[in-house]
Motif scaffolding. Sequence first.
Motif, PDB file in Angstrom:
ATOM      1  N   GLN A  14     -17.126  -1.802   3.000  1.00 36.84           N
ATOM      2  CA  GLN A  14     -18.513  -1.800   3.438  1.00 36.84           C
ATOM      3  C   GLN A  14     -18.571  -2.196   4.903  1.00 36.84           C
ATOM      4  O   GLN A  14     -18.129  -3.282   5.293  1.00 36.84           O
ATOM      5  N   LEU A  15     -19.146  -1.333   5.739  1.00 41.66           N
ATOM      6  CA  LEU A  15     -19.131  -1.572   7.172  1.00 41.66           C
ATOM      7  C   LEU A  15     -19.935  -2.808   7.565  1.00 41.66           C
ATOM      8  O   LEU A  15     -19.645  -3.435   8.583  1.00 41.66           O
ATOM      9  N   SER A  16     -20.920  -3.168   6.780  1.00 49.10           N
ATOM     10  CA  SER A  16     -21.699  -4.358   7.101  1.00 49.10           C
ATOM     11  C   SER A  16     -20.872  -5.632   6.957  1.00 49.10           C
ATOM     12  O   SER A  16     -21.240  -6.680   7.490  1.00 49.10           O
ATOM     13  N   ARG A  17     -19.734  -5.553   6.246  1.00 46.35           N
ATOM     14  CA  ARG A  17     -18.853  -6.703   6.064  1.00 46.35           C
ATOM     15  C   ARG A  17     -17.579  -6.592   6.899  1.00 46.35           C
ATOM     16  O   ARG A  17     -16.664  -7.394   6.773  1.00 46.35           O
ATOM     17  N   LEU A  18     -17.541  -5.589   7.789  1.00 44.30           N
ATOM     18  CA  LEU A  18     -16.361  -5.373   8.617  1.00 44.30           C
ATOM     19  C   LEU A  18     -16.155  -6.520   9.585  1.00 44.30           C
ATOM     20  O   LEU A  18     -17.091  -6.955  10.259  1.00 44.30           O
ATOM     21  N   GLN A  19     -14.940  -7.032   9.641  1.00 46.30           N
ATOM     22  CA  GLN A  19     -14.614  -8.141  10.537  1.00 46.30           C
ATOM     23  C   GLN A  19     -13.779  -7.706  11.725  1.00 46.30           C
ATOM     24  O   GLN A  19     -13.982  -8.181  12.836  1.00 46.30           O
ATOM     25  N   SER A  20     -12.845  -6.819  11.504  1.00 50.50           N
ATOM     26  CA  SER A  20     -11.992  -6.419  12.618  1.00 50.50           C
ATOM     27  C   SER A  20     -11.345  -5.082  12.324  1.00 50.50           C
ATOM     28  O   SER A  20     -11.163  -4.699  11.162  1.00 50.50           O
ATOM     29  N   VAL A  21     -11.021  -4.387  13.408  1.00 50.26           N
ATOM     30  CA  VAL A  21     -10.245  -3.147  13.339  1.00 50.26           C
ATOM     31  C   VAL A  21      -9.145  -3.294  14.378  1.00 50.26           C
ATOM     32  O   VAL A  21      -9.411  -3.309  15.582  1.00 50.26           O
ATOM     33  N   ASP A  22      -7.911  -3.415  13.926  1.00 56.23           N
ATOM     34  CA  ASP A  22      -6.790  -3.712  14.814  1.00 56.23           C
ATOM     35  C   ASP A  22      -5.842  -2.521  14.876  1.00 56.23           C
ATOM     36  O   ASP A  22      -5.583  -1.852  13.865  1.00 56.23           O
ATOM     37  N   VAL A  23      -5.314  -2.289  16.066  1.00 58.27           N
ATOM     38  CA  VAL A  23      -4.270  -1.285  16.277  1.00 58.27           C
ATOM     39  C   VAL A  23      -2.959  -2.024  16.515  1.00 58.27           C
ATOM     40  O   VAL A  23      -2.852  -2.816  17.459  1.00 58.27           O
ATOM     41  N   VAL A  24      -1.966  -1.773  15.668  1.00 62.01           N
ATOM     42  CA  VAL A  24      -0.689  -2.495  15.707  1.00 62.01           C
ATOM     43  C   VAL A  24       0.435  -1.495  15.916  1.00 62.01           C
ATOM     44  O   VAL A  24       0.493  -0.465  15.235  1.00 62.01           O
ATOM     45  N   GLN A  25       1.332  -1.828  16.851  1.00 59.20           N
ATOM     46  CA  GLN A  25       2.486  -0.980  17.139  1.00 59.20           C
ATOM     47  C   GLN A  25       3.781  -1.761  16.964  1.00 59.20           C
ATOM     48  O   GLN A  25       4.209  -2.471  17.879  1.00 59.20           O
ATOM     49  N   PRO A  26       4.435  -1.678  15.809  1.00 58.97           N
ATOM     50  CA  PRO A  26       5.782  -2.248  15.701  1.00 58.97           C
ATOM     51  C   PRO A  26       6.742  -1.517  16.636  1.00 58.97           C
ATOM     52  O   PRO A  26       6.435  -0.423  17.140  1.00 58.97           O
ATOM     53  N   LEU A  27       7.910  -2.118  16.857  1.00 61.83           N
ATOM     54  CA  LEU A  27       8.856  -1.570  17.825  1.00 61.83           C
ATOM     55  C   LEU A  27       9.240  -0.135  17.490  1.00 61.83           C
ATOM     56  O   LEU A  27       9.244   0.745  18.369  1.00 61.83           O
ATOM     57  N   ALA A  28       9.554   0.123  16.214  1.00 62.93           N
ATOM     58  CA  ALA A  28       9.965   1.479  15.834  1.00 62.93           C
ATOM     59  C   ALA A  28       8.835   2.475  16.054  1.00 62.93           C
ATOM     60  O   ALA A  28       9.066   3.617  16.486  1.00 62.93           O
ATOM     61  N   ALA A  29       7.601   2.072  15.764  1.00 62.11           N
ATOM     62  CA  ALA A  29       6.462   2.962  15.954  1.00 62.11           C
ATOM     63  C   ALA A  29       6.221   3.240  17.433  1.00 62.11           C
ATOM     64  O   ALA A  29       5.800   4.347  17.807  1.00 62.11           O
ATOM     65  N   ARG A  30       6.469   2.262  18.302  1.00 54.49           N
ATOM     66  CA  ARG A  30       6.262   2.468  19.736  1.00 54.49           C
ATOM     67  C   ARG A  30       7.187   3.539  20.286  1.00 54.49           C
ATOM     68  O   ARG A  30       6.822   4.276  21.206  1.00 54.49           O
ATOM     69  N   ILE A  31       8.389   3.633  19.738  1.00 49.39           N
ATOM     70  CA  ILE A  31       9.346   4.633  20.211  1.00 49.39           C
ATOM     71  C   ILE A  31       8.783   6.036  20.040  1.00 49.39           C
ATOM     72  O   ILE A  31       8.976   6.920  20.887  1.00 49.39           O
TER      73      ILE A  31
END
Length: 359
Positions: A14-31
């Motif tokens: 439910q968007l009214s209860r949304l707290q955060s939206v994070d973008v995460v890049q582990p090392l392998a994903a960054r490659i």
Amino acid sequence: MDSGVIARQQRRLQLSRLQSVDVVQPLAARIFSMAAVNLEAAGGSDGRIQLRYLPLDEARELRSIVLARASGLDRASGEAPEQVIAFVPPRQLAMSLLLRTSTAGLLLLTALVLVGTVMTEGWGGIPLAFLTGGIPALIIATEFMKYFNFTIADSPDGLRLRFGLAQTQTRTVPIRRVQAIGLVEPLLWRRLGWVRVQLNVAGVGRGDDRKEETVLTPVSDRATAALIIARVLPGVDLDDLAWCSAPSRARWRSPVQWGSLAVAWTDLLFAARSGRITRRLMYVPHARTQSVRVTEGPWERPLRLASMHVDSTKGPVRITGLHLDAEFARQVAFEQADRARDARATDTGVRRSGDAVGD
């Protein structure tokens, strides 16, 4: 979000209860220029969705769309603008980790063990020195990589944090979710005017892997910290507080830190101070007070002392007035309960007025 091949699963937030939206890049994903998107709503682990993995541009676009929808804006409006207000240089971060009380103590212990062993038994104690010295080295390396290039930016949807060396993360701290704030000042930091700013955020702190989400800045000077805190607690001057100290007889209960124990309050917040080697200043807005307690331990009662607790959500910030005069602690507790009740009656609530939310 739909997932699964053999067992299909569908989850909705439910968007009214949304707290955060994070973008995460582990090392392998960054490659491969990929990233994971973590969406979290109030409710702890049950309210968390992880989408792995998307091309980096698509992950950022998805984050912008979700944040826009949660703020009641059109999905085509794009990501809200931001202004960088603080940056932690790698050199300052490394120095702060070396000068932290626990790290400095272990390094001093290592030096003493090494010198004592060499003088009495030769070089046979070197393995023990490597053990005691390796622990702080590992701690420093881990936190240095976690908080590398820590950047704080101000935006309409909250404070945006970017950090990480091996794994980069982009987080948004919604101002309306901040419940309490704390300043940590180790002894060796105080000569340099450095502090660490920590937070209690609603819905965060239920798991051991959430520690980084309670750090607003790993280290900064007091002027920068005041600028950041002003965004979280507008209209509050943390240096303009009339502190009420613990009585002198508290030295028998806490001989080291009794001179630093105190509480204070204003029309907007309650504050508590503790610690002599590592000083801690904790603040909670009256409207975010969950409960108020007074406790008297077996060592406090004969000295007519009591500790007052202003409870917040789970997190590193614990607002406790330690070893106060018992009658004074009870009086302040009743007054704080009244202040909290009055503040909640006039508080605008979790969401700012005028915000529209789509589900």
